[in-house]
Design a protein around this motif. Structure first.
Motif, PDB file in Angstrom:
ATOM      1  N   GLU A  98      22.420 -20.391  63.853  1.00  0.00           N
ATOM      2  CA  GLU A  98      22.866 -19.019  64.127  1.00  0.00           C
ATOM      3  C   GLU A  98      21.684 -18.110  64.448  1.00  0.00           C
ATOM      4  O   GLU A  98      21.767 -17.261  65.345  1.00  0.00           O
ATOM      5  CB  GLU A  98      23.636 -18.471  62.914  1.00  0.00           C
ATOM      6  CG  GLU A  98      24.992 -19.119  62.722  1.00  0.00           C
ATOM      7  CD  GLU A  98      25.691 -18.644  61.454  1.00  0.00           C
ATOM      8  OE1 GLU A  98      25.150 -17.712  60.808  1.00  0.00           O
ATOM      9  OE2 GLU A  98      26.740 -19.198  61.110  1.00  0.00           O
ATOM     10  N   LYS A  99      20.576 -18.286  63.727  1.00  0.00           N
ATOM     11  CA  LYS A  99      19.397 -17.448  63.959  1.00  0.00           C
ATOM     12  C   LYS A  99      18.744 -17.731  65.310  1.00  0.00           C
ATOM     13  O   LYS A  99      18.239 -16.817  65.973  1.00  0.00           O
ATOM     14  CB  LYS A  99      18.383 -17.645  62.824  1.00  0.00           C
ATOM     15  CG  LYS A  99      18.869 -17.142  61.473  1.00  0.00           C
ATOM     16  CD  LYS A  99      19.255 -15.672  61.546  1.00  0.00           C
ATOM     17  CE  LYS A  99      19.862 -15.164  60.266  1.00  0.00           C
ATOM     18  NZ  LYS A  99      20.295 -13.754  60.364  1.00  0.00           N
ATOM     19  N   ILE A 100      18.769 -18.980  65.732  1.00  0.00           N
ATOM     20  CA  ILE A 100      18.224 -19.316  67.060  1.00  0.00           C
ATOM     21  C   ILE A 100      19.037 -18.605  68.139  1.00  0.00           C
ATOM     22  O   ILE A 100      18.486 -18.016  69.075  1.00  0.00           O
ATOM     23  CB  ILE A 100      18.240 -20.844  67.285  1.00  0.00           C
ATOM     24  CG1 ILE A 100      17.277 -21.538  66.329  1.00  0.00           C
ATOM     25  CG2 ILE A 100      17.884 -21.179  68.730  1.00  0.00           C
ATOM     26  CD1 ILE A 100      17.383 -23.051  66.335  1.00  0.00           C
ATOM     27  N   VAL A 126      21.111 -25.733  57.843  1.00  0.00           N
ATOM     28  CA  VAL A 126      21.036 -25.979  59.285  1.00  0.00           C
ATOM     29  C   VAL A 126      21.975 -25.057  60.064  1.00  0.00           C
ATOM     30  O   VAL A 126      21.656 -24.634  61.188  1.00  0.00           O
ATOM     31  CB  VAL A 126      21.327 -27.468  59.588  1.00  0.00           C
ATOM     32  CG1 VAL A 126      22.789 -27.816  59.297  1.00  0.00           C
ATOM     33  CG2 VAL A 126      20.959 -27.815  61.025  1.00  0.00           C
ATOM     34  N   ASN A 127      23.116 -24.714  59.458  1.00  0.00           N
ATOM     35  CA  ASN A 127      24.034 -23.792  60.134  1.00  0.00           C
ATOM     36  C   ASN A 127      23.413 -22.404  60.257  1.00  0.00           C
ATOM     37  O   ASN A 127      23.547 -21.743  61.292  1.00  0.00           O
ATOM     38  CB  ASN A 127      25.358 -23.712  59.372  1.00  0.00           C
ATOM     39  CG  ASN A 127      26.110 -25.026  59.376  1.00  0.00           C
ATOM     40  OD1 ASN A 127      26.248 -25.672  60.409  1.00  0.00           O
ATOM     41  ND2 ASN A 127      26.595 -25.435  58.208  1.00  0.00           N
ATOM     42  N   LYS A 130      28.318 -18.653  56.256  1.00  0.00           N
ATOM     43  CA  LYS A 130      29.535 -19.043  56.954  1.00  0.00           C
ATOM     44  C   LYS A 130      30.067 -20.333  56.341  1.00  0.00           C
ATOM     45  O   LYS A 130      29.291 -21.223  55.972  1.00  0.00           O
ATOM     46  CB  LYS A 130      29.260 -19.258  58.449  1.00  0.00           C
ATOM     47  CG  LYS A 130      28.886 -17.995  59.200  1.00  0.00           C
ATOM     48  CD  LYS A 130      30.078 -17.074  59.346  1.00  0.00           C
ATOM     49  CE  LYS A 130      29.752 -15.880  60.223  1.00  0.00           C
ATOM     50  NZ  LYS A 130      30.888 -14.948  60.330  1.00  0.00           N
ATOM     51  N   ILE A 131      31.396 -20.432  56.243  1.00  0.00           N
ATOM     52  CA  ILE A 131      32.006 -21.591  55.601  1.00  0.00           C
ATOM     53  C   ILE A 131      32.465 -22.589  56.648  1.00  0.00           C
ATOM     54  O   ILE A 131      33.290 -22.277  57.510  1.00  0.00           O
ATOM     55  CB  ILE A 131      33.199 -21.161  54.721  1.00  0.00           C
ATOM     56  CG1 ILE A 131      32.723 -20.208  53.623  1.00  0.00           C
ATOM     57  CG2 ILE A 131      33.880 -22.387  54.104  1.00  0.00           C
ATOM     58  CD1 ILE A 131      33.854 -19.534  52.882  1.00  0.00           C
ATOM     59  N   HIS A 132      31.916 -23.793  56.569  1.00  0.00           N
ATOM     60  CA  HIS A 132      32.277 -24.880  57.470  1.00  0.00           C
ATOM     61  C   HIS A 132      33.200 -25.849  56.744  1.00  0.00           C
ATOM     62  O   HIS A 132      33.175 -25.958  55.510  1.00  0.00           O
ATOM     63  CB  HIS A 132      31.021 -25.618  57.942  1.00  0.00           C
ATOM     64  CG  HIS A 132      30.128 -24.783  58.802  1.00  0.00           C
ATOM     65  ND1 HIS A 132      30.035 -24.933  60.165  1.00  0.00           N
ATOM     66  CD2 HIS A 132      29.290 -23.763  58.482  1.00  0.00           C
ATOM     67  CE1 HIS A 132      29.174 -24.058  60.659  1.00  0.00           C
ATOM     68  NE2 HIS A 132      28.709 -23.336  59.661  1.00  0.00           N
ATOM     69  N   PHE A 133      34.013 -26.563  57.509  1.00  0.00           N
ATOM     70  CA  PHE A 133      34.957 -27.500  56.903  1.00  0.00           C
ATOM     71  C   PHE A 133      34.249 -28.564  56.071  1.00  0.00           C
ATOM     72  O   PHE A 133      34.782 -29.034  55.080  1.00  0.00           O
ATOM     73  CB  PHE A 133      35.824 -28.159  57.982  1.00  0.00           C
ATOM     74  CG  PHE A 133      36.893 -27.253  58.526  1.00  0.00           C
ATOM     75  CD1 PHE A 133      37.985 -26.910  57.750  1.00  0.00           C
ATOM     76  CD2 PHE A 133      36.796 -26.726  59.805  1.00  0.00           C
ATOM     77  CE1 PHE A 133      38.968 -26.062  58.229  1.00  0.00           C
ATOM     78  CE2 PHE A 133      37.779 -25.878  60.306  1.00  0.00           C
ATOM     79  CZ  PHE A 133      38.863 -25.547  59.511  1.00  0.00           C
ATOM     80  N   GLN A 134      33.040 -28.926  56.475  1.00  0.00           N
ATOM     81  CA  GLN A 134      32.294 -29.937  55.730  1.00  0.00           C
ATOM     82  C   GLN A 134      31.825 -29.412  54.374  1.00  0.00           C
ATOM     83  O   GLN A 134      31.483 -30.182  53.485  1.00  0.00           O
ATOM     84  CB  GLN A 134      31.076 -30.402  56.547  1.00  0.00           C
ATOM     85  CG  GLN A 134      31.443 -31.200  57.781  1.00  0.00           C
ATOM     86  CD  GLN A 134      31.708 -32.659  57.471  1.00  0.00           C
ATOM     87  OE1 GLN A 134      32.343 -32.990  56.473  1.00  0.00           O
ATOM     88  NE2 GLN A 134      31.235 -33.542  58.329  1.00  0.00           N
TER      89      GLN A 134
END
Length: 437
Positions: free
Chosen positions: A92-94, A87-88, A158-162
């Motif tokens: 970003e692509k949108i 989903v991330n 990309k690295i998210h905290f979750q």
């Protein structure tokens, strides 16, 4: 084959979000708002688009068509290159499709690290009432951010905290040590920094994976650590050595001072003659350590160091040049015993464990270790700790790679006790006269 389409999730009597959803395979569907809205009465279940009954809905219809084609092409490219689609990625692509100016995503590890860097001068220092991170710490955060960005390129995500669960930490550790060939200590420090950034983000209500609290850094075992020190005898060889250049003379002076005052190179090289303080014909140096923020006072007592600081105080030099020159100084002083250590290998761009002449392994960090090692057991450890700035004796002993000597305190107590008894005034005793009995 992937499919891309749209839907709405509400029949409310007001405009609602249009969601884009991507079906990658059976059961694997990701969905997120497209950034467009429509009134439910203007939505066609057949075309899965707005009805073209107004200028506004016609524009939305056209933009959704463009978005559908863009995302479909991007999905195919990502799948061909093995890029993780989640989903991330979709969000970003949108944004890319419509060149949207995106508000900073504070759920990204790199973005929060940059936030820490940007606000470094107002951040409170833990355990003190001071604010403002040191230059050394800021540099550390910058290096950490750069490394995380490199890992993002590696995993194409990309690295998210979750994302920071046990599996992620294990993969990162494997990449650091086995692919990048970073040292055990450096790899462990990266994990320490990751945990620090996660906990800092959590303090301002950024959602962080609960596993972040369990992240543990690591260090080399004491038996694996290679500590290089210069003994008093070797320092005397260096003091008497015939040197060739002014730069070498200057480096020798820094080395001799450093091995007598026990400070990090970052603090040592900031000293000037103005930092000398005289009291009762003795020389003191007051230092606020950059790394810890601790204020320490060092007494200068070795005659050759007193001569240097009073008559030939060394000029400023960068740590890099100092490290180069002191190797030359030690070579001329014939500090050439073959010892095991780690040295930078230009081919691998990593440190290589092998046997080298000792002068090749001497660095500015040798100064502080030499001070601590040479004076250990000759000067009470609490006194040494007060100079080096270590917070605990256990840390000091680990620093010089020594085990705790459990007899030491007992021996010192007995020595002091004996001294007290020797200095004690003799007691007067009354002796009875036999004639009076």
């Amino acid at each position: 084959m992937a499919t891309v389409n749209f839907r709405i999730r509400s029949k409310a009597n007001k405009p609602v979000s249009i969601f884009i959803y991507v079906s990658l395979e059976e059961g694997n569907v990701i969905s997120t708002p497209s950034g467009f809205t429509v009134h439910p009465k203007d939505w066609s279940k057949t075309t899965k688009r707005p009805k073209q009954n107004s200028e506004e809905t016609k524009k939305t219809f056209s933009k959704l068509n463009n978005l559908q084609k863009f995302i479909y092409d991007e999905v195919n490219t990502a799948q061909a290159n093995g890029i993780l689609i989640d989903v991330n990625w979709l969000r970003e692509k949108i944004d890319q499709c419509f060149n949207r100016v995106k508000k900073t995503d504070n759920s990204l590890v790199t973005n929060h690290t940059q936030y820490i860097i940007d606000n470094a001068n107002t951040r409170k220092i833990k355990g003190s009432n001071k604010i403002g991170l040191s230059e050394r710490r800021i540099t550390g955060y910058k290096s950490f951010k750069k490394l995380i960005e490199a890992y993002e390129k590696e995993i194409k995500k990309k690295i998210h905290f979750q994302d920071i669960n046990k599996s992620f930490v294990d993969r990162l550790t494997n990449w650091l040590m086995n692919k990048k060939n970073y040292s055990i200590n450096y790899s462990g420090k990266i994990l320490d920094n990751l945990k620090t950034v996660c906990l800092d983000a959590e303090k301002i209500d950024i959602k962080v994976n609960p596993y972040a609290k369990q992240i543990q850094g690591f260090k080399e075992q004491n038996s694996d650590r290679m500590i290089v020190t210069l003994s008093f005898e070797e320092l005397e060889q260096i003091r008497k050595a015939e040197l060739e250049t002014e730069a070498q003379e200057n480096a020798r002076n820094w080395l001799l001072i450093g091995c007598e005052i026990g400070q990090r190179a970052s603090d040592l090289l900031r000293l000037t003659p103005d930092d000398l303080r005289y009291k009762n014909n003795r020389i003191y140096i007051d230092i606020e350590q950059q790394k810890t923020g601790k204020a320490v006072t060092v007494g200068v007592i070795a005659p050759h160091v007193i001569d240097i600081v009073e008559n030939n105080f060394p000029y400023s030099i960068s740590p890099q040049k100092l490290n180069k020159h002191i190797k030359d100084v030690c070579k001329l002083a014939e500090i050439d015993e073959m010892i095991e250590g780690k040295k930078y290998d230009k081919k691998t761009k990593r440190k290589k464990l092998d046997y080298y002449p000792k002068h090749e392994l001497v660095t500015s960090h040798t100064f502080r270790r030499s001070f601590a090692t040479n004076y250990y057991k000759k000067i009470p450890t609490p006194v040494l700790i007060g100079i080096t700035g270590h917070s605990k004796e256990s840390m000091f002993l680990e620093y010089i790679n020594r085990r705790e000597d459990k007899d030491l305190n007992a021996d010192m107590f007995m020595q002091f006790y004996e001294t007290i008894q020797q200095n004690k005034e003799p007691e007067m005793k009354v002796i009875k006269n036999a004639a009076n009995q």
